[in-house]
Motif scaffolding. Structure first.
Motif, PDB file in Angstrom:
ATOM      1  N   MET A  55       0.824  -1.189   0.000  1.00 46.24           N
ATOM      2  CA  MET A  55       0.000   0.000   0.000  1.00 46.24           C
ATOM      3  C   MET A  55       0.867   1.250   0.000  1.00 46.24           C
ATOM      4  O   MET A  55       1.869   1.322   0.702  1.00 46.24           O
ATOM      5  N   SER A  56       0.508   2.196  -0.838  1.00 51.28           N
ATOM      6  CA  SER A  56       1.217   3.480  -0.858  1.00 51.28           C
ATOM      7  C   SER A  56       0.254   4.570  -0.446  1.00 51.28           C
ATOM      8  O   SER A  56      -0.884   4.622  -0.912  1.00 51.28           O
ATOM      9  N   LEU A  57       0.695   5.432   0.447  1.00 47.08           N
ATOM     10  CA  LEU A  57      -0.127   6.561   0.868  1.00 47.08           C
ATOM     11  C   LEU A  57       0.315   7.837   0.155  1.00 47.08           C
ATOM     12  O   LEU A  57      -0.068   8.932   0.538  1.00 47.08           O
ATOM     13  N   ASN A  58       1.109   7.650  -0.906  1.00 49.71           N
ATOM     14  CA  ASN A  58       1.575   8.787  -1.693  1.00 49.71           C
ATOM     15  C   ASN A  58       0.388   9.489  -2.343  1.00 49.71           C
ATOM     16  O   ASN A  58      -0.502   8.846  -2.913  1.00 49.71           O
ATOM     17  N   LEU A  59       0.378  10.808  -2.285  1.00 51.08           N
ATOM     18  CA  LEU A  59      -0.747  11.589  -2.795  1.00 51.08           C
ATOM     19  C   LEU A  59      -1.004  11.311  -4.272  1.00 51.08           C
ATOM     20  O   LEU A  59      -2.159  11.146  -4.692  1.00 51.08           O
ATOM     21  N   LYS A  60       0.052  11.231  -5.057  1.00 49.92           N
ATOM     22  CA  LYS A  60      -0.097  10.996  -6.495  1.00 49.92           C
ATOM     23  C   LYS A  60      -0.794   9.662  -6.757  1.00 49.92           C
ATOM     24  O   LYS A  60      -1.684   9.581  -7.614  1.00 49.92           O
ATOM     25  N   ASP A  61      -0.419   8.616  -6.029  1.00 51.50           N
ATOM     26  CA  ASP A  61      -1.027   7.291  -6.213  1.00 51.50           C
ATOM     27  C   ASP A  61      -2.512   7.319  -5.863  1.00 51.50           C
ATOM     28  O   ASP A  61      -3.336   6.688  -6.525  1.00 51.50           O
ATOM     29  N   VAL A  62      -2.842   8.051  -4.815  1.00 54.95           N
ATOM     30  CA  VAL A  62      -4.237   8.159  -4.377  1.00 54.95           C
ATOM     31  C   VAL A  62      -5.077   8.859  -5.438  1.00 54.95           C
ATOM     32  O   VAL A  62      -6.174   8.399  -5.792  1.00 54.95           O
ATOM     33  N   LEU A  63      -4.561   9.966  -5.970  1.00 57.30           N
ATOM     34  CA  LEU A  63      -5.296  10.718  -6.990  1.00 57.30           C
ATOM     35  C   LEU A  63      -5.373   9.932  -8.296  1.00 57.30           C
ATOM     36  O   LEU A  63      -6.396   9.974  -8.991  1.00 57.30           O
ATOM     37  N   ASP A  64      -4.300   9.189  -8.625  1.00 58.25           N
ATOM     38  CA  ASP A  64      -4.302   8.366  -9.843  1.00 58.25           C
ATOM     39  C   ASP A  64      -5.397   7.306  -9.791  1.00 58.25           C
ATOM     40  O   ASP A  64      -6.110   7.087 -10.774  1.00 58.25           O
ATOM     41  N   MET A  65      -5.524   6.635  -8.644  1.00 55.83           N
ATOM     42  CA  MET A  65      -6.530   5.581  -8.507  1.00 55.83           C
ATOM     43  C   MET A  65      -7.938   6.147  -8.672  1.00 55.83           C
ATOM     44  O   MET A  65      -8.794   5.548  -9.352  1.00 55.83           O
ATOM     45  N   TYR A  66      -8.175   7.324  -8.092  1.00 56.58           N
ATOM     46  CA  TYR A  66      -9.508   7.939  -8.186  1.00 56.58           C
ATOM     47  C   TYR A  66      -9.808   8.339  -9.632  1.00 56.58           C
ATOM     48  O   TYR A  66     -10.913   8.097 -10.138  1.00 56.58           O
ATOM     49  N   MET A  67      -8.834   8.937 -10.321  1.00 56.23           N
ATOM     50  CA  MET A  67      -9.041   9.347 -11.706  1.00 56.23           C
ATOM     51  C   MET A  67      -9.281   8.140 -12.604  1.00 56.23           C
ATOM     52  O   MET A  67     -10.100   8.197 -13.529  1.00 56.23           O
TER      53      MET A  67
END
Length: 344
Positions: A55-67
């Protein structure tokens, strides 16, 4: 050596016991969240989540998954809007040195919102960006079963009455008397005056059809009957808008045989021309398509028309909406009426 859950006879026993307590508290918190969510889980699930396994809590990864999720279910125009939100919120958080969602709880997000507002960021735009961030975090939390990291949108508070930008009678007259230099200016000028005379916003003007919406009652009075094109379906109601003489002349001379849908594809070109005209004629205000509607509502109220009538003509679902939007203007009308009484 360990006794009753505690480590003893070790040089760093105190530190190790504190660490065990923190770990236990964290795992209990995660377990409680699972329990409240009524979702089945195992001991391994708790340990994996605590360790952040895979699991990554990196902001970019979070926004990528949502997009990635939204691109499968949203329209192209909506995706463009979401990309704009993503770019803005990423820029804001980068400036604040935030590149992980690890500590982005609801309180922190509210703090970020207030901080950005104090720096002059537009409220309406920022609310969209914060909503995008909240949705992205919650989507990531659901996908990875880290339910304890879910957040709720900030409490923005009730809308506060603010000044309304509108044109007074003298400024509307200046607009009326302006001689357009080309077809673009003529079109923008007449569209704007139509809004000032009727309270119709850009999309309603675009959908205006002379044969369909321009009517005459039994007394020979001219009026427009149109379905208001509002964001909420509840507010989409048919409105009757009586017309002043200037509006009748404008509609019959210019809009009678015109296809308004082909005039403008986007509001941006219209606003650009409008603002240029305002600068030329010395109106020191940022004039846009919305100002015409606000001018209509404001002048009607200041001239003594009841709030209920103005509310119906503007297509508001409730008179309370009109009160909230025009609170400052209502105060001005109260003082105007009081002056008239005081002079008697």
């Amino acid at each position: 050596m360990e006794r009753k859950g505690k480590i003893i006879n070790h040089p760093q026993a105190h530190t190790l016991n504190e660490s065990l307590f923190v770990v236990e508290a964290s795992i209990r918190s995660i377990a409680n969240t699972f329990q409240l969510s009524h979702i089945a889980f195992t001991a391994n699930d708790l340990v994996d989540i605590y360790r952040g396994k895979k699991m990554s809590l990196n902001l970019k990864d979070v926004l990528d998954m949502y997009m990635d999720r939204e691109m499968k279910i949203k329209t192209a125009s909506r995706i463009r809007n979401l990309n704009s939100c993503r770019n803005r919120i990423t820029e804001h958080l980068t400036e604040l040195n935030i590149n992980s969602i690890e500590y982005l709880d609801t309180t922190k997000i509210e703090s970020i919102y207030e901080d950005l507002i104090s720096k002059g960021v537009t409220k309406s735009t920022l609310k969209q960006d914060i909503t995008f961030l909240v949705n992205a975090i919650n989507n990531y939390a659901e996908k990875n079963k880290i339910y304890h990291m879910r957040v709720t949108p900030p409490k923005y508070g009730k809308r506060k009455p603010s000044d309304i930008t509108f044109l007074d009678d003298a400024e509307v007259e200046i607009f009326e008397n302006y001689s357009p230099k080309n077809e673009h200016e003529l079109k923008a000028k007449n569209w704007f005056l139509l809004s000032c005379y009727t309270g119709m916003h850009f999309n309603e003007c675009k959908n205006f059809d002379f044969k369909k919406h321009y009517r005459t009652n039994k007394k020979g009075q001219k009026y427009i009957s149109i379905q208001r094109d509002k964001t909420s379906l509840v507010s989409n109601q048919r409105c009757t808008i009586p017309l002043i003489k200037k509006a009748i002349i404008l509609i019959e001379d210019y809009f009678k045989n015109r296809n308004l849908k082909s005039d403008y594809k986007q509001v941006r070109a219209y606003n650009y021309t409008l603002n240029n005209i305002a600068k030329k004629i010395g109106i020191d205000k940022h004039v846009t398509s919305k100002i015409g509607r606000k001018t209509f509502g404001t002048l009607m109220i200041l001239k003594g028309m009841t709030l209920e009538s103005v509310s119906k003509m503007l297509g508001h679902a409730s008179v309370v909406t009109t009160q909230n939007h025009y609170a400052i203007i209502l105060e001005e009308r109260i003082f105007n009426e009081f002056e008239k009484i005081d002079k008697k």
